[in-house]
Design an enzyme around this catalytic site. Structure first.
Site, mmCIF file in Angstrom:
data_model
loop_
_atom_site.group_PDB
_atom_site.id
_atom_site.type_symbol
_atom_site.label_atom_id
_atom_site.label_comp_id
_atom_site.label_asym_id
_atom_site.label_seq_id
_atom_site.Cartn_x
_atom_site.Cartn_y
_atom_site.Cartn_z
ATOM 1 N N HIS A 15 91.066 84.249 50.707
ATOM 2 C CA HIS A 15 89.992 84.271 49.707
ATOM 3 C C HIS A 15 89.629 82.835 49.281
ATOM 4 C CE1 HIS A 15 87.606 85.593 46.287
ATOM 5 N NE2 HIS A 15 88.317 84.797 45.515
ATOM 6 N N HIS A 69 81.345 82.105 45.742
ATOM 7 C CA HIS A 69 81.840 83.437 46.106
ATOM 8 C C HIS A 69 80.818 84.283 46.870
ATOM 9 C CE1 HIS A 69 84.991 82.218 43.401
ATOM 10 N NE2 HIS A 69 85.629 83.363 43.477
ATOM 11 N N LYS A 90 89.486 91.227 35.318
ATOM 12 C CA LYS A 90 88.812 91.887 36.448
ATOM 13 C C LYS A 90 89.888 92.479 37.346
ATOM 14 C CE LYS A 90 84.428 89.506 37.072
ATOM 15 N NZ LYS A 90 83.636 88.640 37.973
ATOM 16 N N GLU A 127 80.637 90.162 32.175
ATOM 17 C CA GLU A 127 79.690 89.526 33.097
ATOM 18 C C GLU A 127 78.258 90.028 32.934
ATOM 19 O OE1 GLU A 127 81.452 88.361 36.852
ATOM 20 O OE2 GLU A 127 79.498 88.554 37.800
ATOM 21 N N HIS A 185 82.441 85.661 49.922
ATOM 22 C CA HIS A 185 82.706 87.087 50.154
ATOM 23 C C HIS A 185 82.136 87.529 51.500
ATOM 24 C CE1 HIS A 185 83.462 88.255 45.645
ATOM 25 N NE2 HIS A 185 84.462 87.607 46.186
ATOM 26 N N ASN A 188 81.784 82.617 39.704
ATOM 27 C CA ASN A 188 81.682 83.030 41.106
ATOM 28 C C ASN A 188 81.033 81.970 41.984
ATOM 29 O OD1 ASN A 188 82.925 85.561 41.062
ATOM 30 N ND2 ASN A 188 81.130 86.439 40.068
ATOM 31 N N LYS A 232 88.313 79.079 31.955
ATOM 32 C CA LYS A 232 88.078 80.509 32.203
ATOM 33 C C LYS A 232 88.132 81.284 30.889
ATOM 34 C CE LYS A 232 88.690 84.442 35.056
ATOM 35 N NZ LYS A 232 89.081 85.032 36.307
ATOM 36 N N GLU A 276 89.981 77.366 43.812
ATOM 37 C CA GLU A 276 89.558 77.923 42.512
ATOM 38 C C GLU A 276 89.738 76.895 41.394
ATOM 39 O OE1 GLU A 276 87.926 80.722 42.435
ATOM 40 O OE2 GLU A 276 88.802 82.204 43.802
ATOM 41 N N ARG A 324 94.492 107.162 31.918
ATOM 42 C CA ARG A 324 93.337 106.504 31.298
ATOM 43 C C ARG A 324 93.686 105.182 30.619
ATOM 44 N NH1 ARG A 324 92.292 111.908 29.543
ATOM 45 N NH2 ARG A 324 90.906 112.916 31.028
ATOM 46 N N ARG A 335 79.429 84.782 32.699
ATOM 47 C CA ARG A 335 80.665 84.850 33.485
ATOM 48 C C ARG A 335 80.411 84.710 34.982
ATOM 49 N NH1 ARG A 335 86.012 88.753 32.818
ATOM 50 N NH2 ARG A 335 87.001 87.993 34.715
HETATM 51 P P1 NAD Z 1 97.662 87.064 47.688
HETATM 52 O O1 NAD Z 1 97.903 87.902 46.530
HETATM 53 O O2 NAD Z 1 97.400 87.713 48.998
HETATM 54 O O3 NAD Z 1 98.874 86.050 47.837
HETATM 55 C C1 NAD Z 1 98.865 85.123 48.870
HETATM 56 C C2 NAD Z 1 100.139 85.205 49.738
HETATM 57 O O4 NAD Z 1 101.188 84.526 49.055
HETATM 58 C C3 NAD Z 1 100.643 86.595 49.999
HETATM 59 O O5 NAD Z 1 101.173 86.657 51.286
HETATM 60 C C4 NAD Z 1 101.740 86.755 48.957
HETATM 61 O O6 NAD Z 1 102.703 87.717 49.321
HETATM 62 C C5 NAD Z 1 102.324 85.377 48.970
HETATM 63 N N1 NAD Z 1 103.017 84.954 47.764
HETATM 64 C C6 NAD Z 1 102.706 85.239 46.478
HETATM 65 N N2 NAD Z 1 103.465 84.514 45.648
HETATM 66 C C7 NAD Z 1 104.285 83.778 46.421
HETATM 67 C C8 NAD Z 1 105.285 82.811 46.138
HETATM 68 N N3 NAD Z 1 105.523 82.400 44.896
HETATM 69 N N4 NAD Z 1 105.959 82.263 47.173
HETATM 70 C C9 NAD Z 1 105.654 82.613 48.457
HETATM 71 N N5 NAD Z 1 104.707 83.489 48.783
HETATM 72 C C10 NAD Z 1 104.022 84.053 47.768
HETATM 73 O O7 NAD Z 1 96.402 86.081 47.452
HETATM 74 P P2 NAD Z 1 95.907 85.240 46.191
HETATM 75 O O8 NAD Z 1 95.251 84.062 46.766
HETATM 76 O O9 NAD Z 1 96.945 85.080 45.172
HETATM 77 O O10 NAD Z 1 94.788 86.195 45.568
HETATM 78 C C11 NAD Z 1 93.637 86.543 46.281
HETATM 79 C C12 NAD Z 1 93.080 87.806 45.719
HETATM 80 O O11 NAD Z 1 92.713 87.587 44.354
HETATM 81 C C13 NAD Z 1 91.853 88.310 46.417
HETATM 82 O O12 NAD Z 1 91.975 89.680 46.654
HETATM 83 C C14 NAD Z 1 90.733 88.047 45.428
HETATM 84 O O13 NAD Z 1 89.687 88.965 45.535
HETATM 85 C C15 NAD Z 1 91.435 88.181 44.131
HETATM 86 N N6 NAD Z 1 90.811 87.476 43.023
HETATM 87 C C16 NAD Z 1 90.606 88.149 41.883
HETATM 88 C C17 NAD Z 1 90.054 87.506 40.799
HETATM 89 C C18 NAD Z 1 89.908 88.230 39.497
HETATM 90 O O14 NAD Z 1 89.270 87.697 38.584
HETATM 91 N N7 NAD Z 1 90.495 89.389 39.343
HETATM 92 C C19 NAD Z 1 89.693 86.155 40.893
HETATM 93 C C20 NAD Z 1 89.929 85.486 42.086
HETATM 94 C C21 NAD Z 1 90.483 86.158 43.155
HETATM 95 N N1 GLY Z 2 86.926 85.129 39.340
HETATM 96 C C1 GLY Z 2 85.700 85.395 38.679
HETATM 97 C C2 GLY Z 2 85.839 86.068 37.373
HETATM 98 O O1 GLY Z 2 86.917 86.327 36.906
HETATM 99 O O2 GLY Z 2 84.852 86.362 36.764
#
Ligand code: NAD
Ligand code: GLY
Length: 374
Positions: free
Chosen positions: A273, A256, A151, A245, A260, A253, A235, A193, A129, A249
């Site tokens: 993404h 997005h 998130k 949100e 999405h 998006n 942010k 972003e 939890r 917030r």
């Molecule tokens: P990712 O985590 O898939 O990383 C991108 C690629 O880069 C992967 O292949 C990873 O292994 C590689 N990588 C990571 N660090 C590296 C480095 N330093 N050197 C070489 N390779 C490296 O993608 P991302 O773009 O980081 O994140 C996308 C995800 O984030 C999506 O799932 C999206 O939904 C999520 N997201 C979440 C929020 C939130 O608020 N929680 C906001 C935006 C996006």
């Molecule tokens: N990436 C959108 C949020 O964190 O709300």
């Protein structure tokens, strides 16, 4: 390991959330700099979650520095990719936590991009939890967005990030040096972003990005530092007003809703993404123009910057027979949708965002005019 105390102090952005407040540290060389970890909860064990790509690059350095603080440091290495942001991968984290008899004081560390960060956060929110966790983002996208704000989620085949929780980390440690190993396509995805924050909140920042896009693409550390800091400041301000949100917030998006739909419609992992968000911002800006909220010059300006960041601006055809219908169906699964009505983040004048629905006929026209050939 970098123990030196003469290391330049990192830049810091604070997220003000009462007893869930935390700091984001930004700078080069932070990954194995001992002071980066001072003040974190001090349980007996730590568990690092990473993936098979990041492991050989950075795992040993993080594990070594954490061993100075935690008696045992466990690791779990997940398969790499958005397609693995699933229940199955989440279970691998729970398996590791249970196999190592991790307790409520175990501190989890997410080492990687947004996929690792979102899954680690969700695991931390639900194991026993809730156990403390720290974000150590290694992609630009994760440093400017996903590691900040709490998130966490996994995907469902029918919708992106549909299963998750709001759960804040104890700290976010953004080592800018890790961005040097990112593939160029991933750097561009992160820039989507960064660009997002301009039209929704800060046109001066948009201008700064336009002037510095070359240096950003060339990974100049000082320029990256400003981009990460200003993105995190915006942010942090938004999240501190509306953590869960209820309203504001949602402006984060921007791009997005269309994005999405592209990600899910193409199959997770086909478009990154950030690529989907970049193209989604062009579509959302066009919809804003169709509703009379911004002029054509604004849409052109944003589209040009997104192109210069190496991102796609022509949307993919998701269904050769009924493309508009497919986009609309996918967008109805968006978390902002209410009673089946799609809500869009639109630009209501440069630097100002609004969340509202739009007539299907206008949305359909934007989809038709934004998509390339099937
Ligand atoms: P990712 O985590 O898939 O990383 C991108 C690629 O880069 C992967 O292949 C990873 O292994 C590689 N990588 C990571 N660090 C590296 C480095 N330093 N050197 C070489 N390779 C490296 O993608 P991302 O773009 O980081 O994140 C996308 C995800 O984030 C999506 O799932 C999206 O939904 C999520 N997201 C979440 C929020 C939130 O608020 N929680 C906001 C935006 C996006
Ligand atoms: N990436 C959108 C949020 O964190 O709300």
């Amino acid at each position: 390991m970098n123990k030196q105390t003469t290391h330049a102090p990192p830049e810091q952005v604070d997220i003000a959330l009462g007893d869930r407040s935390y700091a984001i540290s930004i700078g080069p060389g932070l990954l194995d700099w001992v002071p980066s970890y001072e003040g974190l909860p001090s349980g007996a064990s730590a568990l690092i979650v990473t993936n098979e790509t990041v492991e050989p690059l950075y795992l040993v350095r993080l594990a070594d520095v954490l061993r100075l603080r935690y008696a045992t440091v466990h690791t779990v290495v997940l398969p790499d990719g958005e397609v693995y942001k699933t229940w199955e991968s989440l279970n691998l984290i729970f398996d590791a936590l249970l196999a190592h008899a991790c307790d409520r004081k175990t501190v989890m560390f997410a080492l990687g991009g947004g996929v690792v960060g979102d899954m680690t956060g969700f695991a931390a929110a639900s194991y026993m939890r809730g156990v403390p966790f720290v974000q150590v983002p290694t992609t630009l996208l994760a440093q400017v967005d996903s590691s900040v704000g709490g998130k966490t989620a996994i995907n469902h085949p029918m919708g992106k990030n549909m299963i998750g929780a709001f759960y804040q980390p104890q700290r976010v440690i953004c080592d800018l040096d890790t961005l040097q190993t990112l593939p160029a396509r991933e750097l561009s995805a992160g820039l989507a972003e960064v660009i997002k924050y301009g039209p929704i909140a800060d046109m001066a920042f948009l201008e700064w990005i336009e002037a510095n896009i070359g240096a950003l693409m060339a990974r100049d550390t000082a320029v990256l530092a400003h981009a990460v800091r200003r993105s995190c400041e915006i942010k942090a301000w938004v999240v501190s007003q509306d953590e869960r949100e209820a309203g504001l917030r949602a402006v984060l998006n921007f791009g997005h809703t269309f994005g999405h739909a592209i990600e899910a419609g193409m199959g997770y992992g086909q478009w990154l993404h950030g690529e989907a968000v970049g193209c989604g911002m062009v579509m959302a800006a066009r919809l804003s123009e169709a509703l009379g909220l911004v002029d054509q010059a604004f849409v052109k300006r944003l589209t040009t910057l997104i192109e210069r960041a190496g991102l796609p601006t022509v949307a993919p055809v998701l269904d050769a027979k009924d493309n508009v219908g497919r986009y609309l169906a996918l967008m109805r699964v968006d978390k902002k949708a209410e009673a089946g009505a799609i809500k869009f983040v639109l630009i209501d004048g440069p630097g100002r965002a609004t969340v509202r629905s739009a007539p299907d006929a206008l949305v359909a026209e934007v989809i038709r005019s934004s998509c390339g050939a099937a």
